[in-house]
Scaffold this motif. Structure first.
Motif, short mmCIF file in Angstrom:
data_model
loop_
_atom_site.label_atom_id
_atom_site.label_comp_id
_atom_site.label_asym_id
_atom_site.label_seq_id
_atom_site.Cartn_x
_atom_site.Cartn_y
_atom_site.Cartn_z
N PRO A 207 41.97 27.26 27.22
CA PRO A 207 43.16 26.79 27.93
C PRO A 207 42.97 25.71 28.98
CG PRO A 207 43.16 29.19 27.77
CD PRO A 207 41.80 28.73 27.33
N PHE A 208 41.81 25.63 29.66
CA PHE A 208 41.72 24.86 30.90
C PHE A 208 41.00 23.51 30.77
CE2 PHE A 208 42.15 29.31 32.03
CZ PHE A 208 43.15 29.27 32.99
N PHE A 209 41.41 22.58 31.62
CA PHE A 209 40.69 21.31 31.79
C PHE A 209 41.03 20.73 33.16
CE2 PHE A 209 44.42 18.95 31.59
CZ PHE A 209 44.33 17.65 31.11
N GLY A 210 40.27 19.70 33.56
CA GLY A 210 40.60 18.98 34.78
C GLY A 210 40.50 19.78 36.05
N GLY A 211 39.60 20.77 36.12
CA GLY A 211 39.43 21.53 37.34
C GLY A 211 40.50 22.59 37.57
N GLY A 212 40.94 23.25 36.50
CA GLY A 212 41.87 24.38 36.64
C GLY A 212 43.24 24.16 36.05
N MET A 213 43.48 23.00 35.42
CA MET A 213 44.77 22.77 34.78
C MET A 213 44.85 23.56 33.48
SD MET A 213 45.38 18.69 35.32
CE MET A 213 45.35 17.94 36.95
N LYS A 214 45.90 24.36 33.34
CA LYS A 214 46.06 25.20 32.15
C LYS A 214 46.82 24.42 31.08
CE LYS A 214 46.86 30.09 31.14
NZ LYS A 214 47.42 31.37 31.67
N ILE A 215 46.13 23.45 30.51
CA ILE A 215 46.75 22.49 29.61
C ILE A 215 47.22 23.11 28.30
CG2 ILE A 215 44.53 21.80 28.61
CD1 ILE A 215 47.52 19.46 29.27
N SER A 216 46.50 24.15 27.82
CA SER A 216 46.81 24.74 26.52
C SER A 216 46.81 26.26 26.63
CB SER A 216 45.78 24.27 25.48
OG SER A 216 46.13 24.71 24.19
N PRO A 217 47.89 26.82 27.17
CA PRO A 217 47.93 28.26 27.50
C PRO A 217 47.61 29.20 26.35
CG PRO A 217 49.82 27.11 28.44
CD PRO A 217 49.13 26.14 27.53
N GLN A 218 47.89 28.79 25.12
CA GLN A 218 47.71 29.69 23.97
C GLN A 218 46.33 29.56 23.32
OE1 GLN A 218 50.12 31.93 23.52
NE2 GLN A 218 51.12 30.88 25.23
N SER A 219 45.50 28.65 23.78
CA SER A 219 44.20 28.44 23.13
C SER A 219 43.27 29.63 23.33
CB SER A 219 43.53 27.17 23.65
OG SER A 219 44.19 26.03 23.17
N ASN A 220 42.54 29.95 22.28
CA ASN A 220 41.60 31.07 22.28
C ASN A 220 40.31 30.57 21.63
OD1 ASN A 220 40.06 33.35 21.61
ND2 ASN A 220 41.85 34.62 21.18
N PRO A 221 39.19 30.58 22.34
CA PRO A 221 37.95 30.00 21.80
C PRO A 221 37.27 30.84 20.72
CG PRO A 221 37.51 30.99 23.92
CD PRO A 221 39.00 31.06 23.72
N ALA A 222 37.95 31.88 20.25
CA ALA A 222 37.36 32.73 19.21
C ALA A 222 38.33 32.99 18.06
CB ALA A 222 36.90 34.05 19.81
N ASP A 223 39.38 32.15 17.93
CA ASP A 223 40.38 32.41 16.89
C ASP A 223 40.30 31.48 15.69
OD1 ASP A 223 41.35 30.04 17.94
OD2 ASP A 223 43.35 30.81 18.42
N GLY A 224 39.30 30.57 15.67
CA GLY A 224 39.15 29.67 14.53
C GLY A 224 40.17 28.55 14.48
N LYS A 225 40.87 28.30 15.60
CA LYS A 225 41.87 27.24 15.63
C LYS A 225 41.69 26.38 16.89
CE LYS A 225 45.46 29.78 13.12
NZ LYS A 225 46.86 30.29 13.17
N ILE A 226 42.26 25.18 16.84
CA ILE A 226 42.35 24.31 18.00
C ILE A 226 43.82 23.93 18.18
CG2 ILE A 226 40.03 23.35 18.12
CD1 ILE A 226 40.89 21.11 16.25
N GLU A 227 44.17 23.58 19.41
CA GLU A 227 45.54 23.21 19.73
C GLU A 227 45.58 21.80 20.30
OE1 GLU A 227 45.31 27.08 18.77
OE2 GLU A 227 44.26 26.30 20.54
N ILE A 228 46.61 21.06 19.92
CA ILE A 228 46.78 19.72 20.48
C ILE A 228 47.98 19.75 21.42
CG2 ILE A 228 48.17 18.90 18.52
CD1 ILE A 228 46.97 16.11 19.04
N THR A 229 47.81 19.18 22.60
CA THR A 229 48.89 19.00 23.56
C THR A 229 49.11 17.51 23.71
OG1 THR A 229 48.21 21.00 24.76
CG2 THR A 229 49.70 19.47 25.91
#
Length: 308
Positions: A207-229
């Motif tokens: 979910p996070f980038f830029g020092g704590g920005m929750k850019i992709s709330p639904q992202s899960n690093p173990a679900d086999g998917k990526i999300e584009i915002t």
């Protein structure tokens, strides 16, 4: 189980080394430690250690870049478990992945041989080269901001006063005035869409980038998917509101913010645009030539024990 620390002494503008000196005094087991001295050195150290075939715990001690490099070095080595202790200025990794905070946590993990979790890894394949990403990768405004952050003396100055997290915000404001928007075509297995006046597109594994920005709330690093915002057609004022709300993950309610989930995306810009992977400069896009963003599951293991 063998345990090795890979320490980036310059992370956090040198505060990482000071923290390591105090941290190591509380460790109660035998370990090896290596200090990095240049970009990609952590990857080389991790890979050399992994190639021994010995079952081991490799702990990255530094910022997000150090964690990225260590993970890159152990991909496809099932004998290695990665642990991370955030000692940088942004530490987005620790917001999206399990990580250690205290030496006592590491002591307990080593003593009890704690469990592990299988994690995904992202890839960006371009016409000239390929990159990996653990947290996220992107094109456009955020990539240009990351490029400026990493080459500027402002980050070092703010770090000295414990204000490193403000670096990204500073360059967001600076870039907002001059950035030229672009056209982006997004191709996924199910559809092709073209967006005009694009500010940026971020592909996320967590979910996070830029020092704590929750850019992709639904992202899960173990679900086999990526999300584009993808953010487009917003005025500069509304883009500021997006950045203000992104820390809470509330930016998705804006009309000009689009999010898609898939296993692969092909992104094509109409002009040159800056690119980043995990906040590091990754060259520029080539106009009308697609970059492919993909994810592969269960490519590395991380420590699952986090004590609070």
């Amino acid at each position: 189980m063998k345990t090795t620390f890979i320490v980036n002494p310059t992370a956090g503008n040198g505060t990482s080394l000071k923290r390591w000196e105090k941290f190591k005094e509380k460790l109660d087991f035998t370990y090896e430690v290596y200090m990095t001295s240049s970009p990609k050195h952590a990857t080389a150290l991790a890979k050399t250690s992994a190639q021994s075939g010995e079952h081991q715990l490799l702990i990255a001690f530094g910022g997000d870049g150090t964690a990225h490099e260590v993970i890159e070095g152990v991909l496809d080595f099932p004998n290695c478990i990665v642990g991370v202790i955030g000692a940088g200025s942004g530490n987005d990794f620790g917001r999206g992945f399990p990580s250690f905070h205290q030496a006592e946590e590491v002591n307990l993990y080593v003593r009890t041989l704690g469990e592990t979790l299988d994690m995904d890894i992202g890839y960006v394949v371009t016409q000239k080269q390929s990159f990996t990403f653990v947290n996220n990768a992107g094109i456009g405004f955020d990539a240009y901001v990351a490029y400026q952050v990493n080459k500027s003396a402002v980050k070092k100055t703010l770090n000295k006063f414990g204000l490193g997290k403000l670096t990204y915000t500073f360059f967001v404001m600076k870039t907002l005035v001059t950035f030229k928007r672009f056209t982006l075509t997004v191709e996924s297995p199910n559809q092709i869409q073209t967006f005009e006046k694009v500010w940026f597109a971020t592909v996320s594994n967590q979910p996070f980038f830029g020092g704590g920005m929750k850019i992709s709330p639904q992202s899960n690093p173990a679900d086999g998917k990526i999300e584009i915002t993808l953010v487009h057609h917003l005025s500069r004022i509304k883009l500021l509101l997006v950045f203000a709300s992104v820390f809470l993950g509330k930016h998705t309610s804006f009309k000009g913010v689009h999010q898609l989930s898939s296993t692969t995306f092909k992104l094509t810009t109409n002009e040159f645009a800056y690119r980043h992977t995990d906040g590091e400069y990754a060259n520029q896009t080539i106009p009308n030539v697609a970059d492919e963003f993909t994810v592969q599951s269960k490519k590395w293991q991380i420590t699952s024990l986090v004590i609070t």
